[in-house]
Design a protein around this motif. Sequence first.
Motif, PDB file in Angstrom:
ATOM      1  N   LYS A 132       0.825  -1.211   0.000  1.00 47.01           N
ATOM      2  CA  LYS A 132       0.000   0.000   0.000  1.00 47.01           C
ATOM      3  C   LYS A 132       0.860   1.262   0.000  1.00 47.01           C
ATOM      4  O   LYS A 132       0.584   2.221  -0.728  1.00 47.01           O
ATOM      5  N   ALA A 133       1.911   1.266   0.801  1.00 50.09           N
ATOM      6  CA  ALA A 133       2.775   2.458   0.900  1.00 50.09           C
ATOM      7  C   ALA A 133       3.415   2.798  -0.442  1.00 50.09           C
ATOM      8  O   ALA A 133       3.531   3.977  -0.795  1.00 50.09           O
ATOM      9  N   GLN A 134       3.820   1.769  -1.197  1.00 50.50           N
ATOM     10  CA  GLN A 134       4.439   2.023  -2.506  1.00 50.50           C
ATOM     11  C   GLN A 134       3.435   2.665  -3.464  1.00 50.50           C
ATOM     12  O   GLN A 134       3.787   3.568  -4.228  1.00 50.50           O
ATOM     13  N   ALA A 135       2.190   2.194  -3.415  1.00 46.89           N
ATOM     14  CA  ALA A 135       1.160   2.771  -4.281  1.00 46.89           C
ATOM     15  C   ALA A 135       0.874   4.216  -3.889  1.00 46.89           C
ATOM     16  O   ALA A 135       0.792   5.104  -4.749  1.00 46.89           O
ATOM     17  N   LEU A 136       0.732   4.475  -2.593  1.00 46.35           N
ATOM     18  CA  LEU A 136       0.446   5.834  -2.131  1.00 46.35           C
ATOM     19  C   LEU A 136       1.572   6.794  -2.488  1.00 46.35           C
ATOM     20  O   LEU A 136       1.331   7.906  -2.974  1.00 46.35           O
ATOM     21  N   ASN A 137       2.814   6.379  -2.256  1.00 46.70           N
ATOM     22  CA  ASN A 137       3.962   7.232  -2.590  1.00 46.70           C
ATOM     23  C   ASN A 137       4.006   7.546  -4.083  1.00 46.70           C
ATOM     24  O   ASN A 137       4.328   8.669  -4.493  1.00 46.70           O
ATOM     25  N   SER A 138       3.664   6.550  -4.899  1.00 51.46           N
ATOM     26  CA  SER A 138       3.650   6.750  -6.357  1.00 51.46           C
ATOM     27  C   SER A 138       2.593   7.781  -6.744  1.00 51.46           C
ATOM     28  O   SER A 138       2.852   8.690  -7.541  1.00 51.46           O
ATOM     29  N   TYR A 139       1.398   7.649  -6.179  1.00 52.11           N
ATOM     30  CA  TYR A 139       0.319   8.580  -6.511  1.00 52.11           C
ATOM     31  C   TYR A 139       0.649  10.004  -6.061  1.00 52.11           C
ATOM     32  O   TYR A 139       0.345  10.974  -6.769  1.00 52.11           O
ATOM     33  N   PHE A 140       1.272  10.148  -4.905  1.00 50.52           N
ATOM     34  CA  PHE A 140       1.651  11.485  -4.448  1.00 50.52           C
ATOM     35  C   PHE A 140       2.700  12.106  -5.365  1.00 50.52           C
ATOM     36  O   PHE A 140       2.636  13.298  -5.689  1.00 50.52           O
ATOM     37  N   TYR A 141       3.681  11.290  -5.787  1.00 52.14           N
ATOM     38  CA  TYR A 141       4.687  11.813  -6.722  1.00 52.14           C
ATOM     39  C   TYR A 141       4.021  12.282  -8.017  1.00 52.14           C
ATOM     40  O   TYR A 141       4.299  13.378  -8.515  1.00 52.14           O
ATOM     41  N   LEU A 142       3.128  11.460  -8.549  1.00 47.74           N
ATOM     42  CA  LEU A 142       2.473  11.771  -9.813  1.00 47.74           C
ATOM     43  C   LEU A 142       1.573  12.999  -9.687  1.00 47.74           C
ATOM     44  O   LEU A 142       1.550  13.851 -10.587  1.00 47.74           O
ATOM     45  N   ALA A 143       0.858  13.109  -8.581  1.00 48.49           N
ATOM     46  CA  ALA A 143       0.011  14.286  -8.362  1.00 48.49           C
ATOM     47  C   ALA A 143       0.866  15.550  -8.301  1.00 48.49           C
ATOM     48  O   ALA A 143       0.527  16.580  -8.907  1.00 48.49           O
ATOM     49  N   GLY A 144       1.986  15.471  -7.595  1.00 42.92           N
ATOM     50  CA  GLY A 144       2.874  16.620  -7.490  1.00 42.92           C
ATOM     51  C   GLY A 144       3.472  17.019  -8.826  1.00 42.92           C
ATOM     52  O   GLY A 144       3.551  18.208  -9.161  1.00 42.92           O
ATOM     53  N   PHE A 145       3.881  16.014  -9.610  1.00 41.24           N
ATOM     54  CA  PHE A 145       4.486  16.313 -10.907  1.00 41.24           C
ATOM     55  C   PHE A 145       3.482  17.005 -11.828  1.00 41.24           C
ATOM     56  O   PHE A 145       3.795  18.027 -12.460  1.00 41.24           O
ATOM     57  N   TYR A 146       2.269  16.458 -11.905  1.00 43.59           N
ATOM     58  CA  TYR A 146       1.280  17.041 -12.822  1.00 43.59           C
ATOM     59  C   TYR A 146       0.817  18.419 -12.356  1.00 43.59           C
ATOM     60  O   TYR A 146       0.560  19.303 -13.186  1.00 43.59           O
ATOM     61  N   ASN A 147       0.726  18.618 -11.048  1.00 43.45           N
ATOM     62  CA  ASN A 147       0.275  19.924 -10.566  1.00 43.45           C
ATOM     63  C   ASN A 147       1.390  20.966 -10.678  1.00 43.45           C
ATOM     64  O   ASN A 147       1.164  22.078 -11.175  1.00 43.45           O
ATOM     65  N   ASN A 148       2.583  20.622 -10.236  1.00 46.17           N
ATOM     66  CA  ASN A 148       3.655  21.613 -10.133  1.00 46.17           C
ATOM     67  C   ASN A 148       4.410  21.843 -11.431  1.00 46.17           C
ATOM     68  O   ASN A 148       4.838  22.966 -11.715  1.00 46.17           O
ATOM     69  N   THR A 149       4.603  20.767 -12.201  1.00 42.28           N
ATOM     70  CA  THR A 149       5.411  20.882 -13.424  1.00 42.28           C
ATOM     71  C   THR A 149       4.556  21.046 -14.670  1.00 42.28           C
ATOM     72  O   THR A 149       4.796  21.927 -15.493  1.00 42.28           O
ATOM     73  N   LYS A 150       3.555  20.192 -14.803  1.00 38.22           N
ATOM     74  CA  LYS A 150       2.714  20.242 -16.011  1.00 38.22           C
ATOM     75  C   LYS A 150       1.577  21.255 -15.903  1.00 38.22           C
ATOM     76  O   LYS A 150       0.935  21.552 -16.907  1.00 38.22           O
ATOM     77  N   LYS A 151       1.315  21.739 -14.693  1.00 41.97           N
ATOM     78  CA  LYS A 151       0.206  22.675 -14.451  1.00 41.97           C
ATOM     79  C   LYS A 151      -1.123  22.071 -14.902  1.00 41.97           C
ATOM     80  O   LYS A 151      -2.011  22.757 -15.410  1.00 41.97           O
ATOM     81  N   ASP A 152      -1.252  20.776 -14.690  1.00 38.68           N
ATOM     82  CA  ASP A 152      -2.442  20.024 -15.081  1.00 38.68           C
ATOM     83  C   ASP A 152      -3.183  19.611 -13.805  1.00 38.68           C
ATOM     84  O   ASP A 152      -2.969  18.537 -13.251  1.00 38.68           O
ATOM     85  N   LYS A 153      -4.055  20.492 -13.328  1.00 30.27           N
ATOM     86  CA  LYS A 153      -4.736  20.252 -12.060  1.00 30.27           C
ATOM     87  C   LYS A 153      -5.682  19.058 -12.129  1.00 30.27           C
ATOM     88  O   LYS A 153      -5.833  18.311 -11.155  1.00 30.27           O
ATOM     89  N   GLU A 154      -6.312  18.879 -13.268  1.00 26.85           N
ATOM     90  CA  GLU A 154      -7.276  17.781 -13.404  1.00 26.85           C
ATOM     91  C   GLU A 154      -6.601  16.425 -13.214  1.00 26.85           C
ATOM     92  O   GLU A 154      -7.101  15.555 -12.498  1.00 26.85           O
ATOM     93  N   THR A 155      -5.448  16.228 -13.857  1.00 29.55           N
ATOM     94  CA  THR A 155      -4.727  14.961 -13.709  1.00 29.55           C
ATOM     95  C   THR A 155      -4.180  14.815 -12.293  1.00 29.55           C
ATOM     96  O   THR A 155      -4.211  13.729 -11.714  1.00 29.55           O
ATOM     97  N   ALA A 156      -3.685  15.914 -11.726  1.00 25.49           N
ATOM     98  CA  ALA A 156      -3.188  15.873 -10.347  1.00 25.49           C
ATOM     99  C   ALA A 156      -4.299  15.440  -9.396  1.00 25.49           C
ATOM    100  O   ALA A 156      -4.081  14.593  -8.513  1.00 25.49           O
ATOM    101  N   LEU A 157      -5.479  15.983  -9.570  1.00 25.53           N
ATOM    102  CA  LEU A 157      -6.623  15.622  -8.723  1.00 25.53           C
ATOM    103  C   LEU A 157      -7.005  14.155  -8.898  1.00 25.53           C
ATOM    104  O   LEU A 157      -7.402  13.489  -7.939  1.00 25.53           O
TER     105      LEU A 157
END
Length: 231
Positions: free
Chosen positions: A160-185
């Motif tokens: 579970k921890a590996q999945a959660l960490n992956s999702y947090f990384y991906l949310a951060g990347f899409y929100n902060n770098t790609k400026k894609d709030k929908e995908t981050a959400l």
Amino acid sequence: MSHDIKSAERPAPDHVLTAIADYKLAIQRDTLPEFKAKYIASAIDLAKKLGNKQASADIAYLVYTTKKNPVNTDVYNWGISNYQAGNYKTADSIFCGIYESKYPTEIYGYLWCARSKIAQEDTASPTGVAVEAYDKLAAISRSLDSTAKVAGSADSTKYKAQALNSYFYLAGFYNNTKKDKETALSYLNKVLELDPENATAKQYKSIISRPPAKQPARPAASSGTKPKTGK
């Protein structure tokens, strides 16, 4: 700047480097398993005592390539020794390529593939080199836990921890770098699927979902003429 930099190591004396080179040669040439195993053990021990991570990586490669039937532990040791030596691209090719293809139902290839990828990322200007790897890591983590759950195992949340960490990384990347709030959400929603009371995901989701602040109204442009006074 990129993180693909080898850690600094104190140069070993020439006679020690010669000893390591001799061990490598003996490992390659000796065909008797008992002698080969002895040389390998001595070489690994010497490299560890010296803190020579590159030598450890070289020896792990020889162990893998000179064994008739290398096993998952041999691949893992080869990959992790390169990761520890700062050879992130080599570790990437071992974990993302060899380990994942040979042992697709084990977590280690996906986990260290993602870590090897992110270690190559330029933190100043992220490119998303690790995005696909983290997507795969999340998927295999959930798949393995689902399989365990169906089998009645107590380990149904083992990854579970590996999945959660992956999702947090991906949310951060899409929100902060790609400026894609929908995908981050969408990734934060995946966190909440797994962990409905996750306070961090709820907080980030609230922040990202906030409507942009209204800009103050701009004053009307002056025409340059004075209003009439009625006199």
